[in-house]
Design an enzyme around this catalytic site. Structure first.
Site, PDB file in Angstrom:
ATOM      1  N   CYS A 239     108.110 -14.374 -25.972  1.00 43.85           N
ATOM      2  CA  CYS A 239     107.847 -15.761 -26.394  1.00 43.85           C
ATOM      3  C   CYS A 239     108.636 -16.649 -25.438  1.00 43.85           C
ATOM      4  O   CYS A 239     109.572 -17.335 -25.830  1.00 43.85           O
ATOM      5  CB  CYS A 239     108.304 -16.003 -27.825  1.00 43.85           C
ATOM      6  SG  CYS A 239     107.734 -14.781 -29.030  1.00 43.85           S
ATOM      7  N   LYS A 245     115.421 -18.427 -21.047  1.00 40.76           N
ATOM      8  CA  LYS A 245     116.049 -17.098 -21.146  1.00 40.76           C
ATOM      9  C   LYS A 245     115.517 -16.148 -20.076  1.00 40.76           C
ATOM     10  O   LYS A 245     116.247 -15.293 -19.578  1.00 40.76           O
ATOM     11  CB  LYS A 245     115.872 -16.538 -22.559  1.00 40.76           C
ATOM     12  CG  LYS A 245     116.593 -17.428 -23.588  1.00 40.76           C
ATOM     13  CD  LYS A 245     116.436 -16.955 -25.009  1.00 40.76           C
ATOM     14  CE  LYS A 245     117.089 -17.922 -25.977  1.00 40.76           C
ATOM     15  NZ  LYS A 245     116.329 -19.176 -26.151  1.00 40.76           N
ATOM     16  N   ASP A 290      96.252 -14.833 -24.083  1.00 39.30           N
ATOM     17  CA  ASP A 290      95.003 -15.468 -24.537  1.00 39.30           C
ATOM     18  C   ASP A 290      94.190 -14.512 -25.408  1.00 39.30           C
ATOM     19  O   ASP A 290      93.152 -14.876 -25.955  1.00 39.30           O
ATOM     20  CB  ASP A 290      94.177 -15.981 -23.347  1.00 39.30           C
ATOM     21  CG  ASP A 290      93.953 -14.908 -22.286  1.00 39.30           C
ATOM     22  OD1 ASP A 290      94.365 -13.748 -22.520  1.00 39.30           O
ATOM     23  OD2 ASP A 290      93.377 -15.223 -21.228  1.00 39.30           O
ATOM     24  N   CYS A 361     116.636 -19.646 -33.242  1.00 39.54           N
ATOM     25  CA  CYS A 361     117.646 -20.717 -33.273  1.00 39.54           C
ATOM     26  C   CYS A 361     117.659 -21.305 -34.684  1.00 39.54           C
ATOM     27  O   CYS A 361     117.672 -22.513 -34.872  1.00 39.54           O
ATOM     28  CB  CYS A 361     117.387 -21.769 -32.208  1.00 39.54           C
ATOM     29  SG  CYS A 361     115.722 -22.437 -32.205  1.00 39.54           S
TER      30      CYS A 361
END
Length: 411
Positions: A239, A245, A290, A361
């Site tokens: 992701c 990151k 996709d 987070c």
């Protein structure tokens, strides 16, 4: 939030810009950071202090919207007159002398301070949060921890840089910024972090343009470290978003091996490409998700998989104060389903003996440890063992709230 005295003259055009910005954020649901970016381009004659006033005042009023509205006795949708009343509350609590403009006629300064003292005894007003969020936080974290945490999440975030070790060292970057009168300090246990001692616009520096650093919170910098990567590995950032990151992983891997950066949003991957070029990170390959085929092709093929899962974002309220007003309880319920689906599907890319990090987070255990436990108890999770996890709370660390868990796939 405390009331204090500031010697400051209010300038009409800066106040107007702030009111215009608040109208877009509160009444039209626009994102605060985007609105402020636009506002700052409004007048070429504004200096750094003018721009700082507009940005910081807008953010402050967004952060304390509920408290100020309650004191000003106004409700959404706000008329322009309402917003001037909210603005007057902000200025009064800061001890700023109100000029004799028509907008500030009959501002009840003493009443404002009295109401502030009264409302500051009630957490949901004092910390300016919706009822549902106050209830959810207390339910998940307990009263004492939630009270401390939401107070910490209402502080302005520090500016933290992550040194790009592909191009420079922490010491060299610190010296380079020092020459520009930007003072920084190291942060214990954060090997690549530099914290600015005072806020500054670092994006205009040559060091930034040359890819010597990225702006990334200290807690967020721990996630890539948690994944135990080594040069030469095949790593999937499942992701990836705009790649904060992934770029960190590239520097930890010294540009050796392969990082497959995936996301369902193609425009974010385009931004990652641009950033990777600036940073000199050559081992990142963006792949747009996709269809499920993209994931299936990688089943059992990755040494490491990072799942930086979509979440409520409650750990980063310090930098996104408008999220408090945009978030809805239904969103959190739905995102938990998504988190579990992602864990079930993306974990299949880890090869036997490989490792995976699940990170968010968020500060809510229901999005964090509970999700990992649910996964490990499922059929898919049976082939994984729990290695360790880390919960970061803002009131303890002084940085963003974060969670990360390291799991290993059995051989």
């Amino acid at each position: 939030m405390q009331a204090y005295k500031i010697k400051m003259r209010l300038h009409r055009n800066l106040c107007f810009a702030t009111i215009d910005g608040l109208t877009l954020i509160f009444n039209e649901g626009k994102y605060a950071d985007k609105v402020i970016q636009q506002l700052l381009k409004r007048d070429k004659r504004w200096g750094a202090r003018d721009r700082a006033f507009v940005a910081e005042t807008t953010y402050e009023i967004v952060r304390w919207k509920r408290l100020y509205s309650e004191i000003a006795e106004v409700k959404e949708p706000y008329s322009r007159e309402d917003l001037w009343r909210v603005f007057a509350v902000w200025a009064t609590l800061r001890g700023i002398k109100l000029p004799d403009w028509k907008y500030f006629e009959n501002t009840p300064s003493r009443k404002i301070k009295g109401r502030f003292d009264e409302l500051s005894k009630i957490r949901k007003f004092k910390e300016s949060i919706p009822d549902w969020l106050d209830e959810a936080g207390e339910k998940e974290l307990g009263k004492a921890v939630w009270t401390k945490e939401i107070e910490a999440l209402n502080q302005q975030a520090d500016v933290i840089l992550r040194v790009n070790t592909l191009k420079t060292t922490k010491e060299k970057l610190q010296a380079e910024l020092f020459d520009l009168e930007i003072d920084t300090e190291f942060i214990k246990d954060h090997p690549s972090a530099l914290k600015l001692k005072e806020r500054a616009n670092v994006f205009t520096t040559e060091a930034f343009k040359n890819g010597h650093f990225e702006v990334q919170d200290a807690s967020s910098q721990l996630v890539a470290e948690f994944l135990n990567v080594e040069p030469g590995m095949r790593v999937v950032d499942a992701c990836a978003g705009a790649g904060g990151k992934a770029l960190h992983l590239a520097s930890l891997m010294e540009n050796k091996g392969q990082i497959i950066a995936m996301d369902i949003y193609d425009h974010k991957l385009k931004e990652l490409k641009r950033r990777a070029k600036r940073d000199g990170a050559h081992n990142i390959e963006p792949r747009h998700i996709d269809s499920t085929k993209v994931i299936k092709k990688l089943y059992d093929k990755a040494d490491r998989v990072l799942i930086d899962a979509p979440c409520s974002g409650l750990g980063i309220l310090r930098r996104n104060p408008d999220a408090k007003w945009k978030l809805q309880p239904e969103f959190i319920e739905n995102i938990k389903k998504t988190q579990q689906e992602i864990l079930q599907q993306y974990s299949r890319m880890v090869k036997p003996g490989g490792q995976m990090v699940y990170a968010t987070c968020s500060i809510l255990p229901s999005e964090n440890k509970n999700q990992v436990d649910t996964f490990l108890a499922s059929e898919m999770g049976e082939v994984f063992t729990f290695v360790k996890d880390k919960s970061i709370l803002a009131h303890k660390s002084g940085f963003d709230g974060f969670y990360m868990a390291l799991l290993e796939k059995k051989k």
